[in-house]
Scaffold this motif. Sequence first.
Motif, PDB file in Angstrom:
ATOM      1  N   GLU A   7      -4.207   1.176  -2.397  1.00  0.00           N
ATOM      2  CA  GLU A   7      -4.061  -0.165  -1.823  1.00  0.00           C
ATOM      3  C   GLU A   7      -3.922  -1.197  -2.930  1.00  0.00           C
ATOM      4  N   GLU A  62      -8.188   1.500  -4.844  1.00  0.00           N
ATOM      5  CA  GLU A  62      -7.820   0.099  -4.681  1.00  0.00           C
ATOM      6  C   GLU A  62      -7.493  -0.506  -6.027  1.00  0.00           C
ATOM      7  N   ASP A  94       0.855  -1.177   0.000  1.00  0.00           N
ATOM      8  CA  ASP A  94       0.000   0.000   0.000  1.00  0.00           C
ATOM      9  C   ASP A  94       0.897   1.234   0.000  1.00  0.00           C
TER      10      ASP A  94
END
Length: 130
Positions: free
Chosen positions: A91, A124, A77
């Motif tokens: 992430e 993400e 991350d």
Amino acid sequence: MEGTGTLRVRVFTSRARVPVSGATVVVTQRGEGGKYQLLSVQATDPSGAVKPISIPTPALGESTHPGGGAPPYAVCDVWAEHPGYAMLLVEGVQIFQGVETLQDMELSPLSEGKSSLIQNDLREIPGQSL
């Protein structure tokens, strides 16, 4: 983990990719039991970049058999913050053995009087099915 990959991070703002100098860039990796391991803390240079970060990865040969369980790449991350900009957390950055990964971090300017730690952006990256 038997190999090493490299992560390069570049921090900028706007579509013109104006570098953000002096931004704090933190790279972490989830270990066993969900605890985070700190891999790097750096400030960006005048070009908005940090020094390359070496990250342990699974051996390249582990990616030759589908369905082998663990992914054939390391996952980390990356977050970046600078006063006057919303903090950005990405992430699931994937690092492969022997490959240089470039992670661009586009920071959004904050309205006057806002805190960079209260206003944040999360992105993400989904895992690849190799």
